[in-house]
Design a protein around this motif. Structure first.
Motif, PDB file in Angstrom:
ATOM      1  N   PRO A  33     -23.723  46.990  38.753  1.00  0.00           N
ATOM      2  CA  PRO A  33     -24.759  46.467  37.857  1.00  0.00           C
ATOM      3  C   PRO A  33     -25.832  45.755  38.675  1.00  0.00           C
ATOM      4  O   PRO A  33     -25.525  45.053  39.645  1.00  0.00           O
ATOM      5  CB  PRO A  33     -23.996  45.473  36.980  1.00  0.00           C
ATOM      6  CG  PRO A  33     -22.823  45.046  37.804  1.00  0.00           C
ATOM      7  CD  PRO A  33     -22.489  46.177  38.733  1.00  0.00           C
ATOM      8  N   ILE A  34     -27.091  45.945  38.288  1.00  0.00           N
ATOM      9  CA  ILE A  34     -28.205  45.304  39.000  1.00  0.00           C
ATOM     10  C   ILE A  34     -29.009  44.480  37.997  1.00  0.00           C
ATOM     11  O   ILE A  34     -29.395  44.998  36.940  1.00  0.00           O
ATOM     12  CB  ILE A  34     -29.127  46.362  39.652  1.00  0.00           C
ATOM     13  CG1 ILE A  34     -28.323  47.293  40.565  1.00  0.00           C
ATOM     14  CG2 ILE A  34     -30.277  45.696  40.419  1.00  0.00           C
ATOM     15  CD1 ILE A  34     -29.123  48.444  41.152  1.00  0.00           C
ATOM     16  N   LEU A  35     -29.229  43.230  38.327  1.00  0.00           N
ATOM     17  CA  LEU A  35     -30.043  42.353  37.473  1.00  0.00           C
ATOM     18  C   LEU A  35     -31.435  42.215  38.072  1.00  0.00           C
ATOM     19  O   LEU A  35     -31.577  41.982  39.273  1.00  0.00           O
ATOM     20  CB  LEU A  35     -29.396  40.961  37.401  1.00  0.00           C
ATOM     21  CG  LEU A  35     -30.265  39.858  36.776  1.00  0.00           C
ATOM     22  CD1 LEU A  35     -30.276  39.952  35.252  1.00  0.00           C
ATOM     23  CD2 LEU A  35     -29.786  38.471  37.199  1.00  0.00           C
ATOM     24  N   VAL A  36     -32.445  42.378  37.227  1.00  0.00           N
ATOM     25  CA  VAL A  36     -33.834  42.098  37.621  1.00  0.00           C
ATOM     26  C   VAL A  36     -34.341  41.069  36.628  1.00  0.00           C
ATOM     27  O   VAL A  36     -34.252  41.288  35.416  1.00  0.00           O
ATOM     28  CB  VAL A  36     -34.724  43.359  37.522  1.00  0.00           C
ATOM     29  CG1 VAL A  36     -36.162  43.027  37.900  1.00  0.00           C
ATOM     30  CG2 VAL A  36     -34.179  44.482  38.386  1.00  0.00           C
ATOM     31  N   MET A  37     -34.830  39.961  37.134  1.00  0.00           N
ATOM     32  CA  MET A  37     -35.218  38.902  36.200  1.00  0.00           C
ATOM     33  C   MET A  37     -36.478  38.190  36.649  1.00  0.00           C
ATOM     34  O   MET A  37     -36.683  37.984  37.846  1.00  0.00           O
ATOM     35  CB  MET A  37     -34.076  37.899  36.092  1.00  0.00           C
ATOM     36  CG  MET A  37     -34.376  36.763  35.167  1.00  0.00           C
ATOM     37  SD  MET A  37     -32.958  35.699  35.030  1.00  0.00           S
ATOM     38  CE  MET A  37     -32.300  36.257  33.526  1.00  0.00           C
ATOM     39  N   ILE A  74     -41.411  43.713  34.275  1.00  0.00           N
ATOM     40  CA  ILE A  74     -40.687  42.473  34.605  1.00  0.00           C
ATOM     41  C   ILE A  74     -40.807  42.235  36.109  1.00  0.00           C
ATOM     42  O   ILE A  74     -40.395  43.082  36.914  1.00  0.00           O
ATOM     43  CB  ILE A  74     -39.198  42.587  34.196  1.00  0.00           C
ATOM     44  CG1 ILE A  74     -39.079  42.900  32.699  1.00  0.00           C
ATOM     45  CG2 ILE A  74     -38.439  41.314  34.571  1.00  0.00           C
ATOM     46  CD1 ILE A  74     -37.658  43.188  32.230  1.00  0.00           C
ATOM     47  N   ARG A  75     -41.389  41.099  36.449  1.00  0.00           N
ATOM     48  CA  ARG A  75     -41.561  40.759  37.876  1.00  0.00           C
ATOM     49  C   ARG A  75     -40.194  40.426  38.473  1.00  0.00           C
ATOM     50  O   ARG A  75     -39.444  39.621  37.914  1.00  0.00           O
ATOM     51  CB  ARG A  75     -42.504  39.562  37.980  1.00  0.00           C
ATOM     52  CG  ARG A  75     -43.026  39.291  39.384  1.00  0.00           C
ATOM     53  CD  ARG A  75     -43.969  38.097  39.382  1.00  0.00           C
ATOM     54  NE  ARG A  75     -43.271  36.903  38.923  1.00  0.00           N
ATOM     55  CZ  ARG A  75     -43.744  36.074  37.991  1.00  0.00           C
ATOM     56  NH1 ARG A  75     -44.900  36.271  37.416  1.00  0.00           N
ATOM     57  NH2 ARG A  75     -43.046  35.013  37.636  1.00  0.00           N
ATOM     58  N   PRO A  76     -39.846  41.042  39.583  1.00  0.00           N
ATOM     59  CA  PRO A  76     -38.490  40.843  40.119  1.00  0.00           C
ATOM     60  C   PRO A  76     -38.349  39.561  40.932  1.00  0.00           C
ATOM     61  O   PRO A  76     -38.099  39.595  42.135  1.00  0.00           O
ATOM     62  CB  PRO A  76     -38.283  42.082  40.981  1.00  0.00           C
ATOM     63  CG  PRO A  76     -39.650  42.487  41.420  1.00  0.00           C
ATOM     64  CD  PRO A  76     -40.604  42.067  40.340  1.00  0.00           C
ATOM     65  N   ASP A  77     -38.485  38.397  40.261  1.00  0.00           N
ATOM     66  CA  ASP A  77     -38.280  37.128  40.974  1.00  0.00           C
ATOM     67  C   ASP A  77     -36.843  37.059  41.464  1.00  0.00           C
ATOM     68  O   ASP A  77     -36.551  36.529  42.524  1.00  0.00           O
ATOM     69  CB  ASP A  77     -38.527  35.940  40.031  1.00  0.00           C
ATOM     70  CG  ASP A  77     -39.963  35.881  39.545  1.00  0.00           C
ATOM     71  OD1 ASP A  77     -40.838  36.467  40.215  1.00  0.00           O
ATOM     72  OD2 ASP A  77     -40.211  35.261  38.485  1.00  0.00           O
ATOM     73  N   ILE A  78     -35.925  37.568  40.631  1.00  0.00           N
ATOM     74  CA  ILE A  78     -34.505  37.605  41.003  1.00  0.00           C
ATOM     75  C   ILE A  78     -34.047  39.057  40.952  1.00  0.00           C
ATOM     76  O   ILE A  78     -34.288  39.745  39.957  1.00  0.00           O
ATOM     77  CB  ILE A  78     -33.653  36.788  40.001  1.00  0.00           C
ATOM     78  CG1 ILE A  78     -34.054  35.327  40.020  1.00  0.00           C
ATOM     79  CG2 ILE A  78     -32.160  36.961  40.265  1.00  0.00           C
ATOM     80  CD1 ILE A  78     -33.370  34.487  38.955  1.00  0.00           C
ATOM     81  N   VAL A  79     -33.425  39.523  42.011  1.00  0.00           N
ATOM     82  CA  VAL A  79     -32.717  40.817  41.975  1.00  0.00           C
ATOM     83  C   VAL A  79     -31.318  40.531  42.503  1.00  0.00           C
ATOM     84  O   VAL A  79     -31.163  40.006  43.609  1.00  0.00           O
ATOM     85  CB  VAL A  79     -33.410  41.887  42.845  1.00  0.00           C
ATOM     86  CG1 VAL A  79     -32.596  43.188  42.835  1.00  0.00           C
ATOM     87  CG2 VAL A  79     -34.821  42.167  42.346  1.00  0.00           C
ATOM     88  N   ALA A  80     -30.294  40.805  41.687  1.00  0.00           N
ATOM     89  CA  ALA A  80     -28.915  40.536  42.128  1.00  0.00           C
ATOM     90  C   ALA A  80     -28.047  41.726  41.769  1.00  0.00           C
ATOM     91  O   ALA A  80     -28.228  42.349  40.722  1.00  0.00           O
ATOM     92  CB  ALA A  80     -28.392  39.272  41.443  1.00  0.00           C
TER      93      ALA A  80
END
Ligand SMILES: C=C(O[C@@H]1C=C(C(=O)O)C=C[C@H]1O)C(=O)O
Length: 372
Positions: A33-37, A74-80
């Motif tokens: 799973p990849i989170l983009v936030m 969605i700007r990828p400030d966080i990618v986890a």
């Protein structure tokens, strides 16, 4: 897929009730799973796919851009990646304001009403097809169902990941779009550097138990060939060294489709938005001739497709891009979900068969909702 901690389920649920912009997705044949936030502010809105040129982030684009349904990035400030890292990334988030609760509950329609409505739309579509004004038109429909009291979007996402290894699974939420969950078999544009890929996917049959049927009717072959011709022509404008594999039978959950892979080279990746603008909507979700079919569908389908049959996925002109057509998806609104599905209609189509096909496509989401 491993199950994340219960707190993560609750946290993601909370986020879907806020004005936070994020997506969790899983690519086909991976278990990651990849989170983009976006950490601050709201997702950027765009009016045209060409505005995506040079941009990076998670994209959700509608079938038709309107003031209510903009393209969002969605700007990828966080990618986890993977649940532990996603859990850590969500630990110190700022408080997001609550989402507007502007979704009044829809009355749940009976199957008879839904079918009658579909048949009326089918009649509107088949007439100009028989008159040869169009070669193909895609007719879609939606229906709203109540969700279980304990519905959790992340549970459904994980069920989809486990049930559909071949598909791209997504859970995307922004204040502008609301929450969408989907399980799509159809790439619109993927690749990196010079190597790129798209597909022509159309024609549908149900799986026969565990056996993939491979005898395709002429209608199915024809409707897929329309998509293939269109993609070939469009890609030739942008790419070089085009190679093709197919059509072959490809599984998607409990369905199979006819699929042709197109691989090609791009000299530079700064104009991916231009390619998307030209490709979307392909005759897999719209029709031919394209412009007239698009006008006809938006005027005569009798519903709002919103983000169904739009574009969803990760865009990165300097890294890897994985963009899909947003199919086999649903929009979550409070304690309800609206499921969408459609199918290609030719002059030779019949309403009963096409209705049944939309039922089978909707089962992709329905089946995982009942597993919840
Ligand atoms: C329109 C949908 O699917 C598309 C239409 C298909 C068809 O008409 O046979 C098959 C695959 C997809 O390209 C959908 O899933 O709603």
């Amino acid at each position: 897929m491993t199950i994340p901690e219960k707190t993560l389920q609750a946290q993601i649920h909370e986020l879907t009730l806020s004005r936070c912009s994020f997506a969790i997705y899983r690519l086909p044949w991976t278990d990651e799973p990849i989170l983009v936030m976006q950490q601050e502010g709201e997702a950027q809105t765009l009016q045209q796919l060409t505005e995506l040129n040079g941009k990076k982030g998670f994209v959700l684009a509608p079938f038709q851009v309107t003031p209510q349904h903009p393209i969002v990035l969605i700007r990828p400030d966080i990618v986890a990646k993977e649940w532990p890292a996603i859990g850590t990334a969500l630990k110190d988030l700022p408080q997001f304001p609550a989402a507007d609760n502007t979704c009044p509950s829809e009355p749940v329609q009976t199957e008879t009403t839904l079918k009658e409505r579909y048949e009326a739309a089918f009649d509107r579509f088949i007439t100009p097809l028989k008159e040869k004004k169009f070669q193909k038109l895609v007719l879609s429909r939606h229906y709203t169902t109540d969700l279980k009291e304990d519905f959790r979007p992340l549970d459904t996402f994980i069920q989809a990941c486990n049930s559909y290894p071949r598909m791209m699974i997504s859970l995307c939420h922004t204040p502008q779009t609301g929450t969408w969950i989907g399980s799509t078999p159809e790439i619109i544009l993927s690749g990196q550097e010079e190597q790129w890929h798209t597909v022509a996917l159309a024609g549908t049959m149900p799986m026969q138990g565990d056996v993939m049927p491979t005898e395709w009717s002429q209608k199915n072959q024809e409707e897929q060939a329309y998509v293939g011709d269109y993609i070939r022509k469009t890609i030739k404008k942008f790419g070089s060294k085009l190679t093709e594999k197919g059509p072959y039978t490809a599984r998607a959950g409990q369905l199979v489709h006819l699929k042709t892979d197109f691989h090609f080279m791009l000299k530079e990746t700064g104009h991916l938005g231009d390619i998307l603008h030209e490709l979307h909507p392909t005759p897999a979700v719209c029709g031919l001739p394209k412009e007239q079919a698009y006008e006809f569908i938006t005027a005569n389908e009798g519903g709002d497709r919103c983000y169904y049959s739009g574009i969803i996925g990760w865009l990165d002109p300097t890294g890897h891009t994985s963009l899909y057509v947003n199919l086999r998806c649903m929009h979550i609104t409070g304690h309800q979900a609206t499921l969408y599905a459609g199918g290609g209609i030719l002059a030779s189509s019949t309403a009963d068969t096409e209705w049944e096909e939309t039922q089978q496509k909707m089962n992709t989401m329905r089946n995982i909702l009942s597993l919840n």
